[in-house]
Design a protein around this motif. Structure first.
Motif, PDB file in Angstrom:
ATOM      1  N   ASN B  53       0.915  -1.307   0.209  1.00  0.00           N
ATOM      2  CA  ASN B  53       0.041   0.148  -0.005  1.00  0.00           C
ATOM      3  C   ASN B  53       0.976   0.975   0.161  1.00  0.00           C
ATOM      4  OD1 ASN B  53      -1.871   2.231   0.672  1.00  0.00           O
ATOM      5  ND2 ASN B  53      -2.833   0.925   2.008  1.00  0.00           N
ATOM      6  N   GLU B  56      -0.401   4.467   1.733  1.00  0.00           N
ATOM      7  CA  GLU B  56      -0.319   4.567   3.164  1.00  0.00           C
ATOM      8  C   GLU B  56       1.414   4.798   3.602  1.00  0.00           C
ATOM      9  OE1 GLU B  56      -2.522   2.330   6.533  1.00  0.00           O
ATOM     10  OE2 GLU B  56      -0.683   1.020   5.816  1.00  0.00           O
ATOM     11  N   GLU B  58       3.467   6.295   2.068  1.00  0.00           N
ATOM     12  CA  GLU B  58       3.504   7.908   1.704  1.00  0.00           C
ATOM     13  C   GLU B  58       3.140   8.560   2.812  1.00  0.00           C
ATOM     14  OE1 GLU B  58       5.209   9.021  -0.789  1.00  0.00           O
ATOM     15  OE2 GLU B  58       4.998  10.929  -0.169  1.00  0.00           O
ATOM     16  N   GLN B  59       1.929   8.264   3.494  1.00  0.00           N
ATOM     17  CA  GLN B  59       1.253   8.950   4.566  1.00  0.00           C
ATOM     18  C   GLN B  59       1.882   9.033   5.663  1.00  0.00           C
ATOM     19  OE1 GLN B  59      -2.547   7.378   5.222  1.00  0.00           O
ATOM     20  NE2 GLN B  59      -3.368   8.992   6.165  1.00  0.00           N
ATOM     21  N   ILE B  60       2.397   7.741   6.091  1.00  0.00           N
ATOM     22  CA  ILE B  60       3.201   7.748   7.225  1.00  0.00           C
ATOM     23  C   ILE B  60       4.501   8.229   7.351  1.00  0.00           C
ATOM     24  CG2 ILE B  60       4.238   5.993   8.839  1.00  0.00           C
ATOM     25  CD1 ILE B  60       2.195   3.597   7.632  1.00  0.00           C
ATOM     26  N   THR B 175      -3.194   4.517  16.691  1.00  0.00           N
ATOM     27  CA  THR B 175      -3.082   3.412  15.742  1.00  0.00           C
ATOM     28  C   THR B 175      -3.743   2.302  16.074  1.00  0.00           C
ATOM     29  OG1 THR B 175      -0.622   4.050  15.346  1.00  0.00           O
ATOM     30  CG2 THR B 175      -1.296   1.885  14.635  1.00  0.00           C
ATOM     31  N   LYS B 178      -9.774  -0.719  12.558  1.00  0.00           N
ATOM     32  CA  LYS B 178     -10.662   0.011  11.636  1.00  0.00           C
ATOM     33  C   LYS B 178     -11.696   0.635  12.259  1.00  0.00           C
ATOM     34  CE  LYS B 178     -12.169   0.245   6.957  1.00  0.00           C
ATOM     35  NZ  LYS B 178     -12.641  -0.563   5.831  1.00  0.00           N
ATOM     36  N   PHE B 195      -4.213   5.749  12.308  1.00  0.00           N
ATOM     37  CA  PHE B 195      -3.807   4.672  11.399  1.00  0.00           C
ATOM     38  C   PHE B 195      -4.623   3.190  11.644  1.00  0.00           C
ATOM     39  CE2 PHE B 195      -0.567   7.953  10.891  1.00  0.00           C
ATOM     40  CZ  PHE B 195      -0.396   7.979   9.627  1.00  0.00           C
ATOM     41  N   THR B 209       3.123  -2.764   9.357  1.00  0.00           N
ATOM     42  CA  THR B 209       1.837  -2.072   9.356  1.00  0.00           C
ATOM     43  C   THR B 209       2.192  -0.735  10.248  1.00  0.00           C
ATOM     44  OG1 THR B 209       0.969  -2.725  11.427  1.00  0.00           O
ATOM     45  CG2 THR B 209       0.757  -4.185   9.950  1.00  0.00           C
ATOM     46  N   PRO B 210       1.156   0.231  10.160  1.00  0.00           N
ATOM     47  CA  PRO B 210       1.503   1.635  10.925  1.00  0.00           C
ATOM     48  C   PRO B 210       1.941   1.437  12.305  1.00  0.00           C
ATOM     49  CG  PRO B 210      -0.412   1.851   9.481  1.00  0.00           C
ATOM     50  CD  PRO B 210      -0.022   0.364   9.526  1.00  0.00           C
TER      51      PRO B 210
END
Lengths: 428, 428
Positions: B53, B56, B58-60, B175, B178, B195, B209-210
């Motif tokens: 992903n 994601e 990039e976002q993190i 974190t 969902k 996240f 993962t995040p």
């Protein structure tokens, strides 16, 4: 007083096996007291408590104060027994965050180049106010030839000589053998201050000699209180060592029953390094002739979330020893919040200590039901006196238990094997 | 590429036993790939690498940069798999001394009141220039109800709300799951950034993962390089997992032979925390139904001076796994000194890395002669890409090995036992 409760372990051992082991423990204690067992030339860790050297305590204490007043950084350069005891006591009794004195760093305990290189850079960097850091170095080695420590000392000494020139001798303190060993040559040459490691005290039993006491004093801990805590435990157990005999017998019977691992666990993060000290003390003493229960260290509840599953349900070869502090040393309580979004308001007003105690009791219950024998060693409050008592408690336990296995608790012949192979490969 | 050499262990296992175990390993890998084994709903740690992903990541990465630019302190609030992976990677790739970004602190991983109380004091203390510390907090919990983490979050959140008022929501990142779990309620209410932890990834498999990636990004480590290191290992082993099958078979055969302890040892102090991550990953996966080889962690040569004696000559129930870095990542060399007072001039000009390598080779030789099976896992250099590869190597090894024991690698039913007892004692 250190309490020792074997109640959660005793039920796993048949009476016959226990009483047989108890007889061995009684004999082992006699061997220690009469100095008739193997390695009995290494019982100085008892003698220093029987006859305290107040002048030396005073001298170490005042050098500690001098260094505290002057130093920004104090480096302990040593490996194994030359640093584990000091680290155990300092971590147990110092703040987790911030500092109330010089920063204490460790070196000479491995051959990691990145670590030492970055330490050099850090030491050379000025403080925030632009002035240079004032650095003191305590090198601790009986022989002066232990590779890890000698290598780091060579590098750090060069730095201090560059920084301070001839005055560098003021910044270096050696803790070493009275006469023999390589450090004495350089002490004579450079005029470094020196403390003596008694010849009849081995590394892992040396925390209450200058080996441990100088770094502990630099950390601002009252070494006289620590030392006399150990003295009071010595006197108590010379009078009556029933607790230790029970514990040693129990551990011996568990050893005979085939358990292979002893998890030394504390619920106080402050005591994690103390676990490391016990690991060396017991492990290096008992791990000979194919014998011993492998000592390993855990901090709960942290490691209940990593090792807890295995301890509860994995291969049944474990016992546990909990190191417990009974009374709170923090007043932190759970606050109440509006809305109770995390469902924790039922704990509002209760102290972290109380909740941590319930975690410990719950763990004792759960692991016990999972067939893990648990020994509980506890002190009332966490302070220098009780840590001193605990130190002697485990030293004496080690002596009794390891003699009861029929093993010499005071040598470490196996440590030479990797050294021999390494020196050959290095072409020495 | 991660190299795996079982040569120093294979000789302790008869061919018959090894080939029988190898067959089990082959079947275990099929179970993993076909998702036919127990707990196969928890294989998301493979899926995230099969289909990265990038958005994601990039976002993190950009939140990590934002926090690096603003924060003085970044607190990771989580326990077990919620912090061990991040700590492992950060310690492996960060400087030992000083800092190149925000100070990273850990909380919520125990119930120690003194620790948290002193952390609060430290956080409130101004910086040397008199201004307040800028603090960011990342709380990591799928359920939001893990006691240790929820308690610390309650206390730390109150502090941030006092310090920043409504702006505190800018300083808190969650974190979590969902949709389910207690944190989502407070996220909706307060507007914290969030996240997501994939539902099909368990805590100990969640470092990529995040859960792990945000703290790692805040530490200034390139998470894309780390992640794609793992992706390349994933692709490699989907093509050919021979190395891992050999290793899993060997460990299974050693398990059957009655060994009870696996010492994960590194000669690089940087990798000590990685050992802690492996300990949870393997230990919590294999330690069920009375099975498993207890994973413990050592740093050599440091612990050769504490555990070395036991490993060399104690009870013969040990195997070792060495985590090796082949090429030097420090240029530090031994200096020559006049007079050679410490007898080390024969090493002058040689690098610490070379000497450390000889220590490792000497240890391998000595322990091997002491009848300890040794597995050697090595990476060429210590960098983010190789750590990413090593992470997937051990995740996959765990899946294969634990399936080959006939155990579900993805649950942890035993961890509930202490919690149940604790909650009952707390009157919940």
């Amino acid at each position: 007083m250190i309490k020792c409760d074997i109640g959660f372990a005793r039920k796993f051992i048949e009476d016959d096996a226990y009483f047989k082991a108890r007889k061995k423990a009684d004999n082992a204690l006699d061997q220690l007291r009469d100095k008739t067992g193997p390695g009995s030339e290494w019982l100085g860790w008892r003698d220093i408590l029987a006859d305290p050297n107040d002048a030396e305590l005073e001298q170490i204490g005042s050098l500690g104060e001098e260094i505290r007043a002057k130093a920004d950084v104090f480096i302990v350069c040593g490996i194994g027994g030359s640093y584990l005891g000091a680290k155990a006591v300092i971590d147990a009794l110092s703040p987790h965050f911030g500092s109330n004195g010089p920063e204490i760093l460790f070196a000479g305990h491995h051959i990691g180049g990145k670590y030492l290189e970055e330490m050099l850079t850090y030491l050379k960097e000025p403080k925030e106010d632009g002035s240079a850091k004032n650095i003191y170095l305590n090198v601790i080695s009986k022989s002066g030839s232990t590779l890890e420590t000698a290598l780091a000392f060579r590098i750090l000494r060069e730095l201090l000589e560059k920084m301070y020139g001839e005055d560098s001798s003021e910044h270096i303190i050696c803790t070493t053998s009275k006469e023999r060993g390589l450090l004495n040559k350089v002490i004579d040459e450079k005029g470094y201050r020196k403390f003596i490691i008694p010849e009849d005290v081995g590394g892992r039993y040396s925390v209450l000699t200058p080996v441990g006491l100088l770094p502990i004093a630099v950390a601002g801990i009252d070494i006289r209180t620590l030392f006399y805590g150990a003295v009071s435990a010595y006197n108590q157990y010379e009078d009556n060592a029933e607790d230790l005999l029970e514990y040693a017998a129990l551990r011996n019977a568990i050893h005979e029953s085939g358990k292979t691992i002893d998890v030394f666990a504390t619920f106080e993060p402050e005591l994690t390094s103390l676990g490391g000290w016990i690991q060396q003390l017991l492990g290096e003493s008992e791990g000979k002739e194919g014998k011993g229960i492998f000592p390993t260290v855990a901090t709960f509840s942290t490691d209940l979330h990593s090792l807890g599953q295995f301890i509860q349900q994995g291969q049944r070869s474990l016992m546990e020893t909990f190191i417990i502090v009974e009374k709170p040393f923090s007043k932190l309580r759970v606050n109440e919040i509006e809305g109770d979004g995390d469902n924790l308001n039922y704990l509002a007003g209760r102290s972290f200590h109380e909740i941590n105690t319930k975690a410990r009791e719950g763990t004792t219950e759960a692991h016990s039901e999972g067939d893990v024998p648990i020994v509980r060693i506890s002190m009332e409050t966490l302070n220098a006196e009780n840590i001193g008592k605990l130190i002697y408690f485990f030293e004496l336990l080690t002596g009794i238990f390891v003699y009861s296995l029929g093993v010499n608790p005071f040598n470490q012949p196996g440590v030479e094997d990797y050294k021999k192979a390494m020196y050959r490969l290095l072409g020495k």
